[in-house]
Scaffold this motif. Structure first.
Motif, PDB file in Angstrom:
ATOM      1  N   GLN A 100      43.253  46.483  48.133  1.00 30.77           N
ATOM      2  CA  GLN A 100      44.155  46.291  47.012  1.00 30.77           C
ATOM      3  C   GLN A 100      43.496  46.929  45.789  1.00 30.77           C
ATOM      4  OE1 GLN A 100      47.117  45.352  47.009  1.00 30.77           O
ATOM      5  NE2 GLN A 100      47.480  44.002  48.747  1.00 30.77           N
ATOM      6  N   VAL A 101      44.267  47.761  45.086  1.00 24.66           N
ATOM      7  CA  VAL A 101      43.720  48.542  43.982  1.00 24.66           C
ATOM      8  C   VAL A 101      44.554  48.303  42.736  1.00 24.66           C
ATOM      9  CG1 VAL A 101      43.061  50.857  43.221  1.00 24.66           C
ATOM     10  CG2 VAL A 101      43.032  50.292  45.667  1.00 24.66           C
ATOM     11  N   CYS A 102      43.887  48.216  41.586  1.00 23.68           N
ATOM     12  CA  CYS A 102      44.592  48.097  40.312  1.00 23.68           C
ATOM     13  C   CYS A 102      43.941  49.030  39.300  1.00 23.68           C
ATOM     14  CB  CYS A 102      44.563  46.656  39.792  1.00 23.68           C
ATOM     15  SG  CYS A 102      45.596  46.405  38.316  1.00 23.68           S
ATOM     16  N   GLN A 103      44.760  49.907  38.723  1.00 28.46           N
ATOM     17  CA  GLN A 103      44.285  50.852  37.720  1.00 28.46           C
ATOM     18  C   GLN A 103      44.444  50.264  36.314  1.00 28.46           C
ATOM     19  OE1 GLN A 103      47.086  53.962  38.518  1.00 28.46           O
ATOM     20  NE2 GLN A 103      45.761  54.985  40.011  1.00 28.46           N
ATOM     21  N   THR A 104      43.496  50.577  35.437  1.00 29.62           N
ATOM     22  CA  THR A 104      43.620  50.246  34.019  1.00 29.62           C
ATOM     23  C   THR A 104      43.049  51.409  33.225  1.00 29.62           C
ATOM     24  OG1 THR A 104      41.452  49.240  33.586  1.00 29.62           O
ATOM     25  CG2 THR A 104      43.104  47.842  34.638  1.00 29.62           C
ATOM     26  N   SER A 105      43.262  51.380  31.914  1.00 27.26           N
ATOM     27  CA  SER A 105      42.691  52.429  31.062  1.00 27.26           C
ATOM     28  C   SER A 105      41.171  52.350  31.009  1.00 27.26           C
ATOM     29  CB  SER A 105      43.270  52.328  29.649  1.00 27.26           C
ATOM     30  OG  SER A 105      42.974  51.054  29.089  1.00 27.26           O
ATOM     31  N   ALA A 106      40.612  51.187  31.357  1.00 23.39           N
ATOM     32  CA  ALA A 106      39.156  51.005  31.333  1.00 23.39           C
ATOM     33  C   ALA A 106      38.505  51.316  32.673  1.00 23.39           C
ATOM     34  CB  ALA A 106      38.820  49.566  30.926  1.00 23.39           C
ATOM     35  N   GLY A 107      39.303  51.531  33.710  1.00 26.29           N
ATOM     36  CA  GLY A 107      38.743  51.779  35.028  1.00 26.29           C
ATOM     37  C   GLY A 107      39.645  51.217  36.108  1.00 26.29           C
ATOM     38  N   THR A 108      39.175  51.300  37.340  1.00 28.64           N
ATOM     39  CA  THR A 108      39.953  50.858  38.494  1.00 28.64           C
ATOM     40  C   THR A 108      39.184  49.809  39.283  1.00 28.64           C
ATOM     41  OG1 THR A 108      41.062  53.000  38.677  1.00 28.64           O
ATOM     42  CG2 THR A 108      41.062  51.601  40.633  1.00 28.64           C
ATOM     43  N   ILE A 109      39.876  48.727  39.634  1.00 26.53           N
ATOM     44  CA  ILE A 109      39.300  47.691  40.474  1.00 26.53           C
ATOM     45  C   ILE A 109      39.827  47.866  41.891  1.00 26.53           C
ATOM     46  CG2 ILE A 109      39.230  45.214  40.955  1.00 26.53           C
ATOM     47  CD1 ILE A 109      37.524  45.888  38.646  1.00 26.53           C
ATOM     48  N   ASP A 110      38.909  47.850  42.866  1.00 25.44           N
ATOM     49  CA  ASP A 110      39.258  48.032  44.271  1.00 25.44           C
ATOM     50  C   ASP A 110      38.660  46.874  45.058  1.00 25.44           C
ATOM     51  OD1 ASP A 110      38.584  48.770  47.061  1.00 25.44           O
ATOM     52  OD2 ASP A 110      39.506  50.677  46.573  1.00 25.44           O
ATOM     53  N   ARG A 111      39.507  46.197  45.837  1.00 19.72           N
ATOM     54  CA  ARG A 111      39.036  45.088  46.660  1.00 19.72           C
ATOM     55  C   ARG A 111      39.389  45.343  48.122  1.00 19.72           C
ATOM     56  NH1 ARG A 111      37.791  40.099  44.330  1.00 19.72           N
ATOM     57  NH2 ARG A 111      38.181  39.205  46.383  1.00 19.72           N
ATOM     58  N   LEU A 112      38.392  45.223  48.996  1.00 17.59           N
ATOM     59  CA  LEU A 112      38.644  45.233  50.431  1.00 17.59           C
ATOM     60  C   LEU A 112      39.201  43.865  50.805  1.00 17.59           C
ATOM     61  CD1 LEU A 112      38.340  46.499  53.273  1.00 17.59           C
ATOM     62  CD2 LEU A 112      36.021  45.521  53.326  1.00 17.59           C
ATOM     63  N   VAL A 113      40.399  43.821  51.412  1.00 15.50           N
ATOM     64  CA  VAL A 113      41.034  42.536  51.701  1.00 15.50           C
ATOM     65  C   VAL A 113      41.269  42.304  53.188  1.00 15.50           C
ATOM     66  CG1 VAL A 113      42.139  42.397  49.441  1.00 15.50           C
ATOM     67  CG2 VAL A 113      43.349  43.493  51.356  1.00 15.50           C
ATOM     68  N   ALA A 114      41.227  43.349  54.025  1.00 14.85           N
ATOM     69  CA  ALA A 114      41.482  43.145  55.448  1.00 14.85           C
ATOM     70  C   ALA A 114      40.855  44.274  56.254  1.00 14.85           C
ATOM     71  CB  ALA A 114      42.981  43.063  55.730  1.00 14.85           C
ATOM     72  N   ILE A 115      40.470  43.950  57.499  1.00 14.25           N
ATOM     73  CA  ILE A 115      39.954  44.938  58.446  1.00 14.25           C
ATOM     74  C   ILE A 115      40.752  44.800  59.732  1.00 14.25           C
ATOM     75  CG2 ILE A 115      37.963  45.694  59.804  1.00 14.25           C
ATOM     76  CD1 ILE A 115      36.170  44.646  57.581  1.00 14.25           C
ATOM     77  N   ASN A 116      41.304  45.920  60.182  1.00 14.38           N
ATOM     78  CA  ASN A 116      42.146  45.930  61.384  1.00 14.38           C
ATOM     79  C   ASN A 116      43.260  44.890  61.285  1.00 14.38           C
ATOM     80  OD1 ASN A 116      40.575  47.984  62.505  1.00 14.38           O
ATOM     81  ND2 ASN A 116      39.178  46.521  63.469  1.00 14.38           N
ATOM     82  N   ASN A 117      43.855  44.820  60.091  1.00 11.48           N
ATOM     83  CA  ASN A 117      44.992  43.940  59.806  1.00 11.48           C
ATOM     84  C   ASN A 117      44.636  42.453  59.873  1.00 11.48           C
ATOM     85  OD1 ASN A 117      47.044  45.759  59.142  1.00 11.48           O
ATOM     86  ND2 ASN A 117      47.598  46.097  61.284  1.00 11.48           N
ATOM     87  N   GLN A 118      43.342  42.139  59.825  1.00 11.14           N
ATOM     88  CA  GLN A 118      42.902  40.747  59.810  1.00 11.14           C
ATOM     89  C   GLN A 118      42.189  40.456  58.492  1.00 11.14           C
ATOM     90  OE1 GLN A 118      43.698  38.527  62.238  1.00 11.14           O
ATOM     91  NE2 GLN A 118      44.821  40.244  63.173  1.00 11.14           N
ATOM     92  N   PRO A 119      42.516  39.330  57.827  1.00 10.00           N
ATOM     93  CA  PRO A 119      41.813  38.978  56.584  1.00 10.00           C
ATOM     94  C   PRO A 119      40.306  38.907  56.800  1.00 10.00           C
ATOM     95  CG  PRO A 119      43.710  37.550  56.923  1.00 10.00           C
ATOM     96  CD  PRO A 119      43.541  38.345  58.191  1.00 10.00           C
ATOM     97  N   LEU A 120      39.540  39.167  55.749  1.00 10.65           N
ATOM     98  CA  LEU A 120      38.086  39.136  55.856  1.00 10.65           C
ATOM     99  C   LEU A 120      37.616  37.734  56.245  1.00 10.65           C
ATOM    100  CD1 LEU A 120      37.000  41.173  52.693  1.00 10.65           C
ATOM    101  CD2 LEU A 120      37.421  42.002  55.016  1.00 10.65           C
TER     102      LEU A 120
END
Length: 316
Positions: A100-120
């Motif tokens: 899941q990614v969110c862009q802002t004027s200050a930068g971008t936050i990226d979070r890994l939320v699932a692997i092979n369609n399974q939650p972490l």
């Protein structure tokens, strides 16, 4: 075209003509409605087809100019940035990652939320949470990351801006509303960087929306080996391919929908390069221009952790 009724003949008489002329078969009401619609829309349809023909003729006569207009349109969009949250699905080395990614004027936050369609798993989720919190607490790291993002964006645009000069284009037909162009290296093009040297070895196809002057898709292939500094700084092997697709979202803007890369070669000190990955971008949602990184992180915490969840939420 207009229907003209004689003074003594009413519309109802026309609809029920069987009563007036026994040998005349009645025209069903639905057909009359369709006939009236076609009669009224005919001029507009003809005009639209004329415009499409003019655009196609222009693309055939001067495809180079069409590409220049696409690049110029991209420059205007670059000067007026918008920010988005979206889901990025990465297929690489037999593993499927959902971010899941969110862009802002200050930068971008990226979070890994699932692997092979399974939650972490809980422990990996805690590590990911800690990583994001450390980033948010480190102002210097945020500035470095933001600067790197800006440099990458500027580099990508500079390369795209050379497309009208780096290649020769040929009209290759139309697919729906898109114009299809074949491109091949322009032997007169002089590269200004190592990255641009690749263009002398690249050919492919691009699809353009001619009315909106937007690139919808580009496929490319390395037709020969690319050597940097006569091979001292590395090389890219012949046969490498890539494909990038864009799509128009509800707001009307065009955003990246998918990226595929399959390339190999050697980098400095004989390090092997092997890039085989696929990325999909979906569920774009506009975020305010004044969003902070902290607000972006809080938003991502609320987002679904897998594509299946997001699809279920959307269907509701």
């Amino acid at each position: 075209m207009h229907l003209i009724f004689q003074p003594h003949v009413t519309p109802s008489a026309v609809l029920f003509a069987r009563k007036l002329v026994p040998n005349l078969k009645p025209m069903p009401y639905v057909r009359i409605v369709a006939f009236l619609l076609l009669a009224s829309l005919g001029p507009a349809i003809a005009e639209a087809r004329t415009q499409e023909s003019a655009i196609a003729i222009e693309a055939q006569n001067n495809p180079q100019q069409l590409v220049r207009e696409v690049v110029e349109n991209g420059r205007r969009l670059k000067d007026n940035p918008t920010y988005w949250t979206y889901r990025e699905i990465v297929r690489k080395d037999g593993r499927l990652e959902t971010h899941q990614v969110c862009q802002t004027s200050a930068g971008t936050i990226d979070r890994l939320v699932a692997i092979n369609n399974q939650p972490l798993p809980p422990e990996q989720q805690r590590r990911e949470d800690a990583r994001v919190q450390i980033l948010l607490a480190n102002a210097a790291e945020i500035r470095r990351e933001r600067q790197k993002q800006r440099e990458d964006t500027a580099k990508q645009y500079r390369m795209f801006a050379t497309f009208p000069d780096a290649f020769r284009y040929q009209y290759a037909g139309a697919e729906g509303r898109l114009i299809k162009l074949k491109f091949e290296p322009n032997p007169e093009f002089v590269p200004n960087s190592r990255q641009e040297e690749v263009f002398h070895h690249l050919e492919g196809t691009m699809w353009i929306d001619p009315e909106q002057k937007q690139l919808a898709r580009i496929d490319g292939e390395l037709t020969s080996e690319v050597k940097f500094a006569a091979g001292l700084l590395g090389r890219l092997d012949q046969g490498g391919v890539f494909s990038v697709r864009f799509r128009q979202v509800d707001s009307g803007q065009w955003l990246m929908a998918a990226l595929q890369v399959n390339m190999s070669g050697k980098a400095l000190l004989f390090k092997t390069i092997s890039v085989q990955e696929e990325r999909e971008f979906e569920d774009y949602r506009r975020v305010p221009g004044n969003f902070t990184l902290r607000q972006a992180e809080e938003l991502l915490q609320k987002m679904p952790t897998s594509p299946k969840q997001s699809a279920a939420n959307t269907s509701q």
